[in-house]
Design a protein around this motif. Structure first.
Motif, PDB file in Angstrom:
ATOM      1  N   SER A 103       0.830  -1.213   0.000  1.00 34.49           N
ATOM      2  CA  SER A 103       0.000   0.000   0.000  1.00 34.49           C
ATOM      3  C   SER A 103       0.860   1.258   0.000  1.00 34.49           C
ATOM      4  CB  SER A 103      -0.981  -0.008   1.166  1.00 34.49           C
ATOM      5  OG  SER A 103      -0.309   0.012   2.392  1.00 34.49           O
ATOM      6  N   LYS A 104       2.079   1.183   0.537  1.00 33.28           N
ATOM      7  CA  LYS A 104       2.978   2.349   0.549  1.00 33.28           C
ATOM      8  C   LYS A 104       3.195   2.879  -0.869  1.00 33.28           C
ATOM      9  CE  LYS A 104       7.634   3.546   2.155  1.00 33.28           C
ATOM     10  NZ  LYS A 104       8.816   2.974   2.836  1.00 33.28           N
ATOM     11  N   TYR A 128       1.698   8.450   9.555  1.00 34.16           N
ATOM     12  CA  TYR A 128       2.638   7.652   8.757  1.00 34.16           C
ATOM     13  C   TYR A 128       3.380   8.635   7.844  1.00 34.16           C
ATOM     14  CZ  TYR A 128       3.979   3.839   5.525  1.00 34.16           C
ATOM     15  OH  TYR A 128       4.654   2.948   4.744  1.00 34.16           O
ATOM     16  N   ASN A 174      -6.178   7.756   8.311  1.00 37.19           N
ATOM     17  CA  ASN A 174      -5.684   6.404   8.579  1.00 37.19           C
ATOM     18  C   ASN A 174      -6.198   5.940   9.947  1.00 37.19           C
ATOM     19  OD1 ASN A 174      -2.502   5.453   9.993  1.00 37.19           O
ATOM     20  ND2 ASN A 174      -3.927   4.074   9.020  1.00 37.19           N
ATOM     21  N   ASN A 178      -1.711   4.582  12.804  1.00 39.08           N
ATOM     22  CA  ASN A 178      -0.291   4.517  13.114  1.00 39.08           C
ATOM     23  C   ASN A 178       0.200   5.962  13.157  1.00 39.08           C
ATOM     24  OD1 ASN A 178       2.432   4.013  13.296  1.00 39.08           O
ATOM     25  ND2 ASN A 178       2.692   3.428  11.155  1.00 39.08           N
ATOM     26  N   ASP A 206      -6.136   5.244   4.437  1.00 39.55           N
ATOM     27  CA  ASP A 206      -5.136   4.192   4.575  1.00 39.55           C
ATOM     28  C   ASP A 206      -5.674   3.191   5.604  1.00 39.55           C
ATOM     29  OD1 ASP A 206      -2.978   2.654   5.290  1.00 39.55           O
ATOM     30  OD2 ASP A 206      -1.570   4.329   5.469  1.00 39.55           O
ATOM     31  N   TYR A 209      -4.618  -1.200   8.940  1.00 36.98           N
ATOM     32  CA  TYR A 209      -4.760  -1.924  10.223  1.00 36.98           C
ATOM     33  C   TYR A 209      -6.195  -2.321  10.561  1.00 36.98           C
ATOM     34  CZ  TYR A 209       0.047  -0.469  10.949  1.00 36.98           C
ATOM     35  OH  TYR A 209       1.407  -0.288  10.804  1.00 36.98           O
ATOM     36  N   SER A 237      -3.912  -3.355   2.537  1.00 40.73           N
ATOM     37  CA  SER A 237      -2.611  -4.014   2.486  1.00 40.73           C
ATOM     38  C   SER A 237      -2.730  -5.422   3.034  1.00 40.73           C
ATOM     39  CB  SER A 237      -1.638  -3.216   3.349  1.00 40.73           C
ATOM     40  OG  SER A 237      -0.449  -3.949   3.512  1.00 40.73           O
ATOM     41  N   SER A 239      -0.085  -6.782   4.148  1.00 40.69           N
ATOM     42  CA  SER A 239       1.101  -6.844   5.009  1.00 40.69           C
ATOM     43  C   SER A 239       0.801  -7.209   6.454  1.00 40.69           C
ATOM     44  CB  SER A 239       1.817  -5.500   5.006  1.00 40.69           C
ATOM     45  OG  SER A 239       2.449  -5.283   3.771  1.00 40.69           O
ATOM     46  N   LYS A 240      -0.057  -6.423   7.091  1.00 41.63           N
ATOM     47  CA  LYS A 240      -0.246  -6.576   8.536  1.00 41.63           C
ATOM     48  C   LYS A 240      -1.260  -7.661   8.877  1.00 41.63           C
ATOM     49  CE  LYS A 240       2.272  -2.907   8.262  1.00 41.63           C
ATOM     50  NZ  LYS A 240       3.220  -2.086   8.978  1.00 41.63           N
ATOM     51  N   ARG A 248       5.015  -7.556  -0.405  1.00 45.46           N
ATOM     52  CA  ARG A 248       4.707  -6.337  -1.144  1.00 45.46           C
ATOM     53  C   ARG A 248       3.455  -6.484  -2.015  1.00 45.46           C
ATOM     54  NH1 ARG A 248       5.344  -4.144   1.844  1.00 45.46           N
ATOM     55  NH2 ARG A 248       5.398  -2.147   0.782  1.00 45.46           N
TER      56      ARG A 248
HETATM   57  N1  PLP Z   1       0.162   2.586   6.050  1.00 41.74           N
HETATM   58  C1  PLP Z   1       0.516   2.556   7.339  1.00 41.74           C
HETATM   59  C2  PLP Z   1      -0.248   3.396   8.300  1.00 41.74           C
HETATM   60  C3  PLP Z   1       1.586   1.778   7.755  1.00 41.74           C
HETATM   61  O1  PLP Z   1       1.930   1.779   9.050  1.00 41.74           O
HETATM   62  C4  PLP Z   1       2.290   1.014   6.803  1.00 41.74           C
HETATM   63  C5  PLP Z   1       3.464   0.209   7.176  1.00 41.74           C
HETATM   64  O2  PLP Z   1       4.028   0.324   8.234  1.00 41.74           O
HETATM   65  C6  PLP Z   1       1.883   1.077   5.484  1.00 41.74           C
HETATM   66  C7  PLP Z   1       0.802   1.869   5.131  1.00 41.74           C
HETATM   67  C8  PLP Z   1       2.611   0.343   4.384  1.00 41.74           C
HETATM   68  O3  PLP Z   1       2.224  -0.943   4.285  1.00 41.74           O
HETATM   69  P1  PLP Z   1       2.607  -1.839   3.009  1.00 41.74           P
HETATM   70  O4  PLP Z   1       3.464  -2.923   3.553  1.00 41.74           O
HETATM   71  O5  PLP Z   1       1.291  -2.307   2.467  1.00 41.74           O
HETATM   72  O6  PLP Z   1       3.321  -0.978   2.029  1.00 41.74           O
END
Ligand code: PLP
Length: 393
Positions: A103-104, A128, A174, A178, A206, A209, A237, A239-240, A248
């Motif tokens: 997502s970054k 973030y 978001n 975070n 975003d 989470y 994402s 990711s988490k 990725r």
């Molecule tokens: N958005 C937030 C608030 C995050 O904390 C993070 C990663 O720490 C991301 C996006 C990025 O996540 P991704 O791994 O999907 O790029």
């Protein structure tokens, strides 16, 4: 000698974690066993079905060629199904869902699609860092939208000056958040969507989470607000929630026109994610057993409770967060975020993230991450506890 880099590079402020990185190297050189609670990166493995799917898909020679720009249609369909199952929102996977290389990547490129030099870009503070830094790189003027501790770290719409609201084209949000671990409910999203509709601002939510929540809280999607897709894009994402930070893979969902603009930046920058990874992500979205998520939630909840009680014993009171795998806490009197983080590393060998690294609104706080094994976390909190007498002086 080669010429220097573009002026925009100097617009990005110095990296606040550089000092911590230096101290960490020093501590390691002294033989200190450092415990890193600074980074939010799950310590648990990706679900086995997903790993197996990647091993299988990697053998398909069709995926060894360039992937599709907008993403594999099967992946986009699986993402749309997941959004429908989880949030009850129905999107067209062809027009309203786009694959991202995490997502970054999408968040960063969206800024370039929506910012002309001098444009205000509304970003949460603390937040973030990517939204703010990309706004600076793109020549925009970040408007730091203060998250207010007295409102449970929600920002208030009245804090956005009329002039900023009139000129801004994009706002970032978001929740679960975070670094503050704050959560927002649907009524807050309703207010923000109404504001963005009124001022014709693209709302970029975003949603990294949304799956990590506790104590009965279920995080909403902004896309649940009626009419939201006219002004919003949500960034998801894998990711988490699926312990897949290294893979990725993520996706953007919502406003088709915004995704088209994002696509213009992306097609001229990247060439998409390995299709085998996208196919494995389909398995993650469709086949991860519900039990996996409840296990991860109870793991983080247990760690959260451990940290919150240890902090309480140190005289630092924080309400147990209802989302994310972070704990956000005020630094003791006499310290700044940076000096406290430096002191913890120097005296206890524990790395935390200084709040000021997330914007001026984070000054006076530090963030602990719950993504280390239980026994390491216990050890870290014992080390911090033994410093209590020192911290209040
Ligand atoms: N958005 C937030 C608030 C995050 O904390 C993070 C990663 O720490 C991301 C996006 C990025 O996540 P991704 O791994 O999907 O790029």
């Amino acid at each position: 000698m080669a010429s220097g880099p573009a002026e925009r590079i100097s617009r990005v402020p110095p990296y606040l974690f550089a000092e911590i990185d230096r101290k960490r190297e020093e501590a390691l050189a002294r033989g200190v066993e450092v415990i890193d609670l600074g980074i939010g990166d799950p310590d648990q493995p990706t679900p086995a079905v997903v790993v197996e799917a990647l091993a299988r898909e990697a053998r398909n020679p069709a995926w060894h060629r360039y992937p599709s720009y907008a993403g594999d249609l099967l992946f986009r369909e699986a993402a749309a199904e997941w959004l429908a199952r989880r949030f009850g929102v129905e999107l067209d996977p062809r027009r309203e869902v786009m694959a991202l290389i995490g997502s970054k990547e999408g968040l960063a490129h969206l800024v370039w699609a929506y910012t002309d030099p001098g444009d205000p870009v509304i970003v949460p503070d603390p937040g973030y860092p990517v939204y703010r830094m990309q706004a600076l790189l793109a020549g925009g003027e970040p408007f730091l939208w203060r998250l207010e501790p007295e409102r449970g770290f929600l920002p208030s719409l009245e804090a956005i000056p009329e002039e900023v609201a009139r000129r801004a084209r994009v706002m970032f949000l978001n929740f679960p958040h975070n670094p503050t671990a704050a959560v927002a409910d649907l009524s807050f999203f309703e207010e923000v969507v109404a504001f963005c509709r009124k001022h014709e601002i693209l709302l970029c939510h975003d949603a990294a989470y949304t799956e990590i929540t506790f104590d009965g809280f279920v995080a909403p999607s902004v896309l649940q607000v009626p009419g939201a897709r006219e002004v919003s894009v949500e960034f998801h994402s894998l990711s988490k929630p699926f312990n897949m930070t290294g893979w990725r893979i993520g996706f953007a969902a919502g406003n088709a026109r915004a995704l088209e603009a994002l696509g213009v930046v992306k097609t001229n920058t990247d060439s998409g994610q390995f299709t085998a990874i996208q196919r494995a992500a389909v398995v993650a979205l469709r086949e991860t057993p519900a039990e996996f998520f409840s296990r991860m939630r109870s793991l983080y909840r247990r760690r959260r409770d451990l940290v919150v009680s240890a902090l309480r014993r140190m005289g630092i009171e924080v309400p147990p967060p209802r989302g994310t795998f972070y704990v956000w806490a005020p630094v003791p009197r006499g310290y700044t975020s940076a000096s406290f983080a430096a002191a913890l590393l120097e005296r206890a060998g524990v790395i935390v993230a200084p709040g000021s690294g997330y914007g001026p609104g984070g000054e006076g706080y530090f963030r602990l991450s719950l993504t280390v094994p239980d026994e390491r976390l216990e050890e870290a909190m014992e080390r911090l506890g033994s410093l209590t007498w020192d911290l209040s002086t």
